[in-house]
Design a protein around this motif. Sequence first.
Motif: not given
Ligand code: ZN
Length: 268
Positions: A54, A40, A43, A57
């Motif tokens: 992801c 991601c 993160c 997020c």
């Molecule tokens: Zn993420």
Amino acid sequence: MSEAEIPAADADRRPLFARVAQFGRAVMGVVLDTTLPPLCASCRAPLGIPGGLCPACWSRISFIAPPYCERLGIPFAYDPGPGLLSMEAIADPPAYGRARAAVRYEEVARDLVHRLKYGDRLDLVATMGGWMARAGRELIAEADAVLPVPLHWRRLWGRRFNQAAALAKVVAATRALPVLTGALARVRATPQQVGLSRSERAVNVQGAFAVTPDGKAAISGKRLILVDDVLTSGATVDACSRALLRAGARGVDVLVFARVVAAARPPI
Ligand SMILES: [Zn+2]
């Protein structure tokens, strides 16, 4: 004798090609380690595809979409109908024509900008630039060329690359527009804008930008898109736009990845 069987003390006596091959495998190993599996962009959670976010997020990033101020691109809380301007655009009209941003400058967006700027995450450029191209498609359709907000060479030296220039290339590629990287120069190093008020920011960047002699010919009579990563008060892009218009550009629009939005507001 295989490479693994060579005693450490004799390692230097291996043929050059063997040492080069081992170095090559080591480098490839590093490359593979950092690109697999895709993470991601914010993160670092494992993902199916590279350069994406992801689901967690993704749900926390706010894309900017109409209704917004036709001029500044500031989102409105409700749709006032076409062509209405924000209070800011009327009270303090900018030198540039229109500004558009892909996302609000909030937690996930801040993370992406920070990773791009200081983490050398060049893989983020395509994703972020792609979102910008979508947000600025009207601007891109009418533009003759794209150019980034320049860094002062001393800051460029320290950071090794200009993130605005990297984003400008992705935006320009969607219509095969030229990128005029050297047209505008930062002639005065300015202190970081962080922590300054709106009027302090305007004073801070006054006279900081100039069109280069080669740039003057390149921008003359052209509609330009000025690209930056973040728009806060707009003082930097305004100072750049003034310099470009004074030097003969026909028009300047602004396209950024993220903009600071105080709060959803009603139009005037
Ligand atoms: Zn993420």
